[in-house]
Design an enzyme around this catalytic site. Structure first.
Site, mmCIF file in Angstrom:
data_model
loop_
_atom_site.group_PDB
_atom_site.id
_atom_site.type_symbol
_atom_site.label_atom_id
_atom_site.label_comp_id
_atom_site.label_asym_id
_atom_site.label_seq_id
_atom_site.Cartn_x
_atom_site.Cartn_y
_atom_site.Cartn_z
ATOM 1 N N ASN A 1 73.594 15.673 22.200
ATOM 2 C CA ASN A 1 74.103 14.555 22.883
ATOM 3 C C ASN A 1 74.576 14.661 24.087
ATOM 4 O OD1 ASN A 1 73.862 14.130 19.803
ATOM 5 N ND2 ASN A 1 74.187 11.818 20.399
ATOM 6 N N GLN B 1 76.088 14.635 10.527
ATOM 7 C CA GLN B 1 76.850 15.357 11.405
ATOM 8 C C GLN B 1 76.037 16.094 12.367
ATOM 9 O OE1 GLN B 1 79.155 17.703 8.795
ATOM 10 N NE2 GLN B 1 77.193 18.750 7.842
ATOM 11 N N THR C 1 79.568 12.432 12.512
ATOM 12 C CA THR C 1 80.094 13.110 13.732
ATOM 13 C C THR C 1 78.977 13.228 14.865
ATOM 14 O OG1 THR C 1 79.821 15.238 12.893
ATOM 15 C CG2 THR C 1 81.543 14.020 12.416
ATOM 16 N N ASP D 1 69.864 8.064 10.131
ATOM 17 C CA ASP D 1 71.173 8.484 11.057
ATOM 18 C C ASP D 1 71.686 9.950 10.497
ATOM 19 O OD1 ASP D 1 72.479 6.854 13.516
ATOM 20 O OD2 ASP D 1 73.944 8.152 12.375
ATOM 21 N N VAL E 1 75.602 5.724 21.881
ATOM 22 C CA VAL E 1 76.850 5.386 21.486
ATOM 23 C C VAL E 1 77.855 5.422 22.628
ATOM 24 C CG1 VAL E 1 77.454 7.734 20.394
ATOM 25 C CG2 VAL E 1 78.639 5.549 19.569
ATOM 26 N N GLY F 1 81.634 5.117 10.545
ATOM 27 C CA GLY F 1 82.185 5.729 11.600
ATOM 28 C C GLY F 1 82.534 7.112 11.470
ATOM 29 N N TYR G 1 59.819 10.160 17.934
ATOM 30 C CA TYR G 1 60.720 11.193 18.947
ATOM 31 C C TYR G 1 60.837 12.743 18.137
ATOM 32 C CZ TYR G 1 64.634 12.396 21.903
ATOM 33 O OH TYR G 1 65.409 13.018 22.923
ATOM 34 N N ASP G 2 61.379 12.813 16.813
ATOM 35 C CA ASP G 2 61.901 13.866 16.453
ATOM 36 C C ASP G 2 60.522 14.830 16.326
ATOM 37 O OD1 ASP G 2 63.868 12.576 16.114
ATOM 38 O OD2 ASP G 2 64.301 12.927 14.051
HETATM 39 P P1 NAD Z 1 66.138 8.782 29.919
HETATM 40 O O1 NAD Z 1 65.591 7.807 29.192
HETATM 41 O O2 NAD Z 1 67.249 8.510 31.018
HETATM 42 O O3 NAD Z 1 65.107 9.580 30.798
HETATM 43 C C1 NAD Z 1 63.973 9.817 30.699
HETATM 44 C C2 NAD Z 1 63.118 9.728 31.684
HETATM 45 O O4 NAD Z 1 61.697 10.013 31.516
HETATM 46 C C3 NAD Z 1 62.990 8.170 32.302
HETATM 47 O O5 NAD Z 1 63.062 8.167 33.725
HETATM 48 C C4 NAD Z 1 61.668 7.630 31.963
HETATM 49 O O6 NAD Z 1 61.369 6.604 32.936
HETATM 50 C C5 NAD Z 1 60.907 8.614 32.084
HETATM 51 N N1 NAD Z 1 59.605 8.587 31.286
HETATM 52 C C6 NAD Z 1 59.505 8.224 30.035
HETATM 53 N N2 NAD Z 1 58.232 8.222 29.522
HETATM 54 C C7 NAD Z 1 57.462 8.768 30.557
HETATM 55 C C8 NAD Z 1 56.140 9.049 30.792
HETATM 56 N N3 NAD Z 1 55.254 8.705 29.832
HETATM 57 N N4 NAD Z 1 55.840 9.606 32.051
HETATM 58 C C9 NAD Z 1 56.549 9.815 32.910
HETATM 59 N N5 NAD Z 1 58.016 9.564 32.613
HETATM 60 C C10 NAD Z 1 58.421 8.989 31.724
HETATM 61 O O7 NAD Z 1 66.732 10.007 29.084
HETATM 62 P P2 NAD Z 1 67.685 11.183 29.324
HETATM 63 O O8 NAD Z 1 68.762 11.202 28.472
HETATM 64 O O9 NAD Z 1 67.601 11.578 30.748
HETATM 65 O O10 NAD Z 1 66.669 12.546 28.697
HETATM 66 C C11 NAD Z 1 65.860 13.130 29.506
HETATM 67 C C12 NAD Z 1 65.302 14.135 28.583
HETATM 68 O O11 NAD Z 1 66.238 14.997 27.819
HETATM 69 C C13 NAD Z 1 64.328 13.425 27.503
HETATM 70 O O12 NAD Z 1 63.201 14.439 27.453
HETATM 71 C C14 NAD Z 1 65.209 13.662 26.200
HETATM 72 O O13 NAD Z 1 64.576 13.650 25.080
HETATM 73 C C15 NAD Z 1 66.023 14.888 26.392
HETATM 74 N N6 NAD Z 1 67.147 14.688 25.724
HETATM 75 C C16 NAD Z 1 68.421 14.117 26.018
HETATM 76 C C17 NAD Z 1 69.450 13.943 25.401
HETATM 77 C C18 NAD Z 1 70.538 13.226 25.963
HETATM 78 O O14 NAD Z 1 71.767 13.146 25.044
HETATM 79 N N7 NAD Z 1 70.575 12.598 26.909
HETATM 80 C C19 NAD Z 1 69.403 14.730 24.098
HETATM 81 C C20 NAD Z 1 68.395 15.374 23.772
HETATM 82 C C21 NAD Z 1 67.260 15.623 24.568
HETATM 83 N N1 UDP Z 2 76.328 4.307 16.916
HETATM 84 C C1 UDP Z 2 77.334 3.298 16.677
HETATM 85 N N2 UDP Z 2 77.448 2.170 17.266
HETATM 86 C C2 UDP Z 2 76.442 1.971 18.406
HETATM 87 C C3 UDP Z 2 75.652 2.998 18.816
HETATM 88 C C4 UDP Z 2 75.640 4.163 17.950
HETATM 89 O O1 UDP Z 2 78.016 3.612 15.697
HETATM 90 O O2 UDP Z 2 76.543 0.829 18.987
HETATM 91 C C5 UDP Z 2 76.016 5.590 16.388
HETATM 92 C C6 UDP Z 2 74.947 5.921 15.684
HETATM 93 O O3 UDP Z 2 74.712 5.428 14.360
HETATM 94 C C7 UDP Z 2 74.934 7.361 15.506
HETATM 95 C C8 UDP Z 2 75.936 7.875 16.718
HETATM 96 O O4 UDP Z 2 76.601 6.771 16.863
HETATM 97 O O5 UDP Z 2 75.545 7.738 14.332
HETATM 98 C C9 UDP Z 2 75.127 8.436 17.716
HETATM 99 O O6 UDP Z 2 74.223 7.649 18.074
HETATM 100 P P1 UDP Z 2 73.327 7.652 19.421
HETATM 101 O O7 UDP Z 2 71.955 6.725 19.265
HETATM 102 O O8 UDP Z 2 74.121 7.722 20.600
HETATM 103 O O9 UDP Z 2 72.605 9.143 19.154
HETATM 104 P P2 UDP Z 2 71.955 9.851 18.273
HETATM 105 O O10 UDP Z 2 71.800 9.323 16.903
HETATM 106 O O11 UDP Z 2 70.294 10.190 18.726
HETATM 107 O O12 UDP Z 2 72.403 11.367 18.001
#
Ligand code: NAD
Ligand code: UDP
Length: 312
Positions: free
Chosen positions: A173, A275, A209, A272, A186, A206, A144-145
């Site tokens: 987030n 912060q 952040t 993970d 989370v 926990g 992902y990253d």
């Molecule tokens: P989500 O999983 O709800 O939405 C992603 C959507 O993309 C889904 O509808 C999924 O079916 C579709 N998808 C996945 N792979 C696909 C592919 N190969 N072709 C077509 N469609 C595909 O997630 P979200 O939270 O709505 O995230 C949307 C975007 O925002 C993502 O790119 C994610 O990386 C980015 N993002 C979200 C957050 C967050 O906190 N929600 C944070 C950082 C970045």
């Molecule tokens: N986390 C948790 N319990 C859960 C799910 C997540 O303590 O049931 C923690 C996780 O380890 C992280 C933070 O909550 O430190 C945010 O997790 P999330 O997967 O929502 O987002 P991301 O780590 O991608 O920022």
């Protein structure tokens, strides 16, 4: 009125973006392969004259006629993006290439939903856009990253090489209604557990952040970014600088749901981040944007959504 393609449009953020664009009078083409998204999220839009739904995987080339592209397709929760990590990287990288090539042919403006994960487990706090990050290239989060980092590289190379009109935002987030109840993030985990009276799964101590942005605020940031003039490329951080430990989040959710759930402590997942907090100076200066919804109000809306969904 623009014809706008939203990839990942049936997902959590994508469906809210479709709502907003339809409300603003645009013609929306929502594209999704339904890996993590659902038709339920956009069911209320089906049948509207300015809304179309298309099943497609962004890792394959696409030919449609639109004026703007929002590229959101990519699973966002660690559980989902680690299910098929090769596909996750392909979605970010091949998906970016396909959307950039489409934008190039159409001379369209193209927006990338990047992420705070490009900063990895950061040494800089809060994170500014100029920070290059600290990312493990071979760990379980890397698909992902690094996929998202490579996508950013592609956006900026298409911009430099072809003068393509790009907009890149780094999302921190975000939470709200239509989060997937089982996606392991989370906020959804804690709310669902609290509502069902199950144990709240706290990973690590926990004390780590995160900064949580309510979805409506984020979508406003997307729309403002897309409306900026051509020179504004980003990357721009979008998120809520209010920073909370996971313990504080759990306490707030227990209090707002009136739940009797107890915390259980479980191992911290690999890599993970300890912060995370956005520096949103650029978003304030360039977009006149800052979040308005505080955590308590946003959680109330989200809890109400999950209550209805789970019928508890
Ligand atoms: P989500 O999983 O709800 O939405 C992603 C959507 O993309 C889904 O509808 C999924 O079916 C579709 N998808 C996945 N792979 C696909 C592919 N190969 N072709 C077509 N469609 C595909 O997630 P979200 O939270 O709505 O995230 C949307 C975007 O925002 C993502 O790119 C994610 O990386 C980015 N993002 C979200 C957050 C967050 O906190 N929600 C944070 C950082 C970045
Ligand atoms: N986390 C948790 N319990 C859960 C799910 C997540 O303590 O049931 C923690 C996780 O380890 C992280 C933070 O909550 O430190 C945010 O997790 P999330 O997967 O929502 O987002 P991301 O780590 O991608 O920022």
């Amino acid at each position: 009125m623009n014809r706008i393609l939203v990839t990942g449009g049936a997902g959590f953020l994508g469906s809210h973006l479709c709502d907003r664009l339809i409300k603003d009078g645009h013609d929306v083409l929502c594209l999704d392969n339904f890996f993590t998204g659902s038709k339920q999220n956009i069911a209320h839009l089906i049948g509207k004259p300015n809304f179309e739904l298309m099943r497609h995987d962004v890792t394959y080339p696409l030919s449609v006629e639109v004026d703007q592209i929002f590229n959101l397709a990519c699973p966002a929760s660690p559980i989902h993006y680690q299910l098929d990590p090769v596909q996750t990287t392909k979605t970010s990288v091949h998906g970016a290439i396909n959307m950039l090539d489409l934008a190039l042919r159409l001379k369209a403006r193209v927006f990338q939903a990047s992420t705070s994960e490009v900063y990895g487990d950061p040494e800089q706090h809060p994170q500014q856009e100029s920070y290059w990050g600290r990312v493990n290239p071979i760990g379980p989060r890397s698909c992902y990253d690094e996929g998202k980092r490579c996508a950013e590289t592609l956006y900026f190379d298409y911009h430099r090489q072809y003068n393509l009109d790009i907009k890149v935002v780094r999302i921190f987030n975000t939470y709200g209604p239509r989060m997937h109840p089982n996606d392991g993030r989370v906020v959804s985990n804690f709310i669902v557990q609290a509502l069902k009276g199950e144990d709240i799964t706290m990973y690590g101590t926990g004390s780590q952040t995160r900064s949580f942005c309510y979805v409506d605020d984020l979508i406003e940031g997307f729309v403002r970014m897309m409306a900026t003039e051509k020179g504004v490329t980003g990357p721009i951080n979008l998120g809520n600088p209010g920073e909370f430990t996971m313990l504080e989040l759990a306490e707030k959710i227990i209090q707002l749901t009136g739940s009797k759930s107890k915390l259980v402590f479980m191992p911290l997942p690999t890599d993970d981040p300890k912060q995370r907090q956005p520096d949103i100076t650029l978003a304030k200066e360039n977009l006149g944007w800052q979040p308005k919804v505080n955590l308590e109000d946003g959680l109330k809306e989200t809890i109400a959504y999950f209550k209805k969904l789970l019928a508890v």
